[in-house]
Design an enzyme around this catalytic site. Structure first.
Site, PDB file in Angstrom:
ATOM      1  N   TYR A  13       0.804  -1.297   0.093  1.00  0.00           N
ATOM      2  CA  TYR A  13      -0.183   0.118   0.175  1.00  0.00           C
ATOM      3  C   TYR A  13       0.833   1.262  -0.022  1.00  0.00           C
ATOM      4  CZ  TYR A  13      -3.811   3.150   1.593  1.00  0.00           C
ATOM      5  OH  TYR A  13      -4.614   4.172   1.812  1.00  0.00           O
ATOM      6  N   LYS A  40       1.165   4.231  -2.969  1.00  0.00           N
ATOM      7  CA  LYS A  40       1.020   5.729  -2.575  1.00  0.00           C
ATOM      8  C   LYS A  40       1.893   6.461  -2.720  1.00  0.00           C
ATOM      9  CE  LYS A  40      -3.322   4.998  -1.542  1.00  0.00           C
ATOM     10  NZ  LYS A  40      -4.527   5.446  -2.407  1.00  0.00           N
TER      11      LYS A  40
HETATM   12  P1  NAP Z   1     -13.421   2.860   0.798  1.00  0.00           P
HETATM   13  O1  NAP Z   1     -14.272   3.214   1.873  1.00  0.00           O
HETATM   14  O2  NAP Z   1     -12.846   1.176   1.087  1.00  0.00           O
HETATM   15  O3  NAP Z   1     -14.123   3.046  -0.657  1.00  0.00           O
HETATM   16  C1  NAP Z   1     -13.179   2.735  -1.885  1.00  0.00           C
HETATM   17  C2  NAP Z   1     -14.044   2.806  -2.881  1.00  0.00           C
HETATM   18  O4  NAP Z   1     -13.089   2.812  -4.032  1.00  0.00           O
HETATM   19  C3  NAP Z   1     -15.192   2.403  -3.195  1.00  0.00           C
HETATM   20  O5  NAP Z   1     -16.073   3.127  -3.818  1.00  0.00           O
HETATM   21  C4  NAP Z   1     -14.871   1.128  -4.052  1.00  0.00           C
HETATM   22  O6  NAP Z   1     -15.981   0.623  -4.861  1.00  0.00           O
HETATM   23  C5  NAP Z   1     -13.745   1.806  -5.078  1.00  0.00           C
HETATM   24  N1  NAP Z   1     -12.950   1.066  -5.600  1.00  0.00           N
HETATM   25  C6  NAP Z   1     -11.997  -0.073  -5.174  1.00  0.00           C
HETATM   26  N2  NAP Z   1     -11.303  -0.560  -5.895  1.00  0.00           N
HETATM   27  C7  NAP Z   1     -11.788  -0.147  -7.163  1.00  0.00           C
HETATM   28  C8  NAP Z   1     -11.344  -0.557  -8.581  1.00  0.00           C
HETATM   29  N3  NAP Z   1     -10.393  -1.291  -8.888  1.00  0.00           N
HETATM   30  N4  NAP Z   1     -12.058   0.234  -9.608  1.00  0.00           N
HETATM   31  C9  NAP Z   1     -13.013   1.152  -9.291  1.00  0.00           C
HETATM   32  N5  NAP Z   1     -13.489   1.555  -8.085  1.00  0.00           N
HETATM   33  C10 NAP Z   1     -12.802   0.958  -6.820  1.00  0.00           C
HETATM   34  O7  NAP Z   1     -12.213   3.710   0.923  1.00  0.00           O
HETATM   35  P2  NAP Z   1     -11.901   5.101   1.805  1.00  0.00           P
HETATM   36  O8  NAP Z   1     -11.503   4.975   2.851  1.00  0.00           O
HETATM   37  O9  NAP Z   1     -12.932   6.106   1.130  1.00  0.00           O
HETATM   38  O10 NAP Z   1     -10.553   5.395   0.573  1.00  0.00           O
HETATM   39  C11 NAP Z   1     -10.631   6.272  -0.312  1.00  0.00           C
HETATM   40  C12 NAP Z   1      -9.293   6.413  -0.926  1.00  0.00           C
HETATM   41  O11 NAP Z   1      -8.528   7.238   0.070  1.00  0.00           O
HETATM   42  C13 NAP Z   1      -8.152   5.354  -1.217  1.00  0.00           C
HETATM   43  O12 NAP Z   1      -7.384   5.782  -2.337  1.00  0.00           O
HETATM   44  C14 NAP Z   1      -7.667   5.151  -0.056  1.00  0.00           C
HETATM   45  O13 NAP Z   1      -6.243   4.469  -0.145  1.00  0.00           O
HETATM   46  C15 NAP Z   1      -7.054   6.727   0.401  1.00  0.00           C
HETATM   47  N6  NAP Z   1      -6.759   6.770   1.855  1.00  0.00           N
HETATM   48  C16 NAP Z   1      -7.606   6.587   2.852  1.00  0.00           C
HETATM   49  C17 NAP Z   1      -7.523   6.685   4.206  1.00  0.00           C
HETATM   50  C18 NAP Z   1      -8.307   6.439   5.209  1.00  0.00           C
HETATM   51  O14 NAP Z   1      -8.050   6.656   6.434  1.00  0.00           O
HETATM   52  N7  NAP Z   1      -9.649   6.058   5.108  1.00  0.00           N
HETATM   53  C19 NAP Z   1      -6.274   7.366   4.620  1.00  0.00           C
HETATM   54  C20 NAP Z   1      -5.420   7.883   3.298  1.00  0.00           C
HETATM   55  C21 NAP Z   1      -5.608   7.603   2.144  1.00  0.00           C
HETATM   56  P3  NAP Z   1     -16.924  -0.586  -4.394  1.00  0.00           P
HETATM   57  O15 NAP Z   1     -17.762   0.141  -3.415  1.00  0.00           O
HETATM   58  O16 NAP Z   1     -17.673  -0.802  -5.467  1.00  0.00           O
HETATM   59  O17 NAP Z   1     -16.189  -1.679  -3.999  1.00  0.00           O
END
Ligand code: NAP
Length: 248
Positions: free
Chosen positions: A156, A160
């Site tokens: 991961y 990133k």
């Molecule tokens: P999340 O709640 O798990 O949501 C992920 C989203 O991405 C969902 O809409 C999922 O669709 C979609 N997705 C996953 N794989 C995909 C693919 N191959 N093609 C198209 N759509 C895809 O994640 P989140 O926490 O909101 O995170 C969003 C972004 O922020 C990510 O890049 C994550 O790495 C980054 N981030 C998050 C955090 C945190 O603390 N949450 C911190 C740093 C960075 P489905 O619903 O259909 O599965």
């Protein structure tokens, strides 16, 4: 005048979490939205109707961001439906956390493809409409662990960190065409992705953050809106942390 009035944005992975928060923020500001998801068909349909309630055009596309051809087709379909693409938010991402000792080739490949290759796929595809318009803002969702690393997340954090290098290179290549490229590095944002974690561990993280709380999707959406809008027209090639002071 709203900040993104009549603009068109593609937001990947907006069926839930941070992507959903960004889509809602953009809709409030008059932006037409094409969003993607991987498998959440019902959630995406409901969200499409919710967004339309803001008086904008909104459409959800089931499209795997890790698939090069699917990404190219998505952009073709969005341009046919919406006319152009002004803003791309590469938000879709997954985790497959484990120590390197236990990490399989599949866990490595899945994360690199969904998180990093996806950014290449979509950015390459939106170049065409953005170059034609001589304007565009590309925003890539990195993470603080891409900046500092994290035990148990070698795949991961590598994906990133790769996003940050890619973001800066694209900024250098496309700046002369008025296309901007920036990255956001969220810290600990409380979404479904983090909801699976043990509550004690989560409270420990909250306590260790200078602002004493986890972030919200809206905290990230506010910066995304700024980077998408003309408010940030002299900002490109940057990676900005949204982490409550976790990383200084
Ligand atoms: P999340 O709640 O798990 O949501 C992920 C989203 O991405 C969902 O809409 C999922 O669709 C979609 N997705 C996953 N794989 C995909 C693919 N191959 N093609 C198209 N759509 C895809 O994640 P989140 O926490 O909101 O995170 C969003 C972004 O922020 C990510 O890049 C994550 O790495 C980054 N981030 C998050 C955090 C945190 O603390 N949450 C911190 C740093 C960075 P489905 O619903 O259909 O599965």
């Amino acid at each position: 005048m709203k900040l993104l009035q009549n603009k068109v944005a593609i937001i990947t992975g907006a069926s839930r979490g941070i992507g959903k928060g960004i889509a809602l923020k953009f809709a409030e500001q008059g932006c037409n939205i094409a969003f993607t998801y991987l498998s959440s068909v019902e959630k995406a349909k409901a969200f499409e109707s919710e967004l339309a309630g803001y008086g904008i055009k909104a459409k959800g596309y089931q499209s795997d961001a890790a698939d090069f051809k699917a990404a190219d087709q998505l952009v073709t379909d969005v341009v046919a439906e919406f006319g152009t693409v002004d803003v791309l938010v590469n938000n879709a991402g997954i985790t497959r956390d484990t120590l390197l000792m236990r990490m399989s080739e599949q866990q490595w490949d899945e994360v690199i493809n969904a998180n990093l290759k996806s950014v290449f796929n979509l950015t390459k595809a939106v170049q065409k409409p953005m170059l034609k318009a001589r304007s565009g803002s590309i925003i890539n969702m990195s993470s603080v662990v891409g900046v500092k690393g994290n035990a148990g997340q070698a795949n991961y954090s590598a994906s990133k960190a790769g996003i940050i290098g890619f973001t800066k290179s694209v900024a250098l290549e496309l700046g002369s065409r008025n296309i901007r490229s920036n990255a956001i590095a969220p810290g600990f944002i409380e979404t479904e992705m983090t909801g699976a974690l043990d509550e004690k561990v989560v409270q420990g993280w909250r306590d260790s953050i200078p602002l004493k709380r986890g972030g919200t999707s809206e905290d990230v959406a506010n910066l995304t809106l700024f980077l998408a809008s003309d408010m940030s027209s002299y900002i490109t090639g940057q990676c900005i942390n949204v982490c409550g002071g976790m990383l200084t």
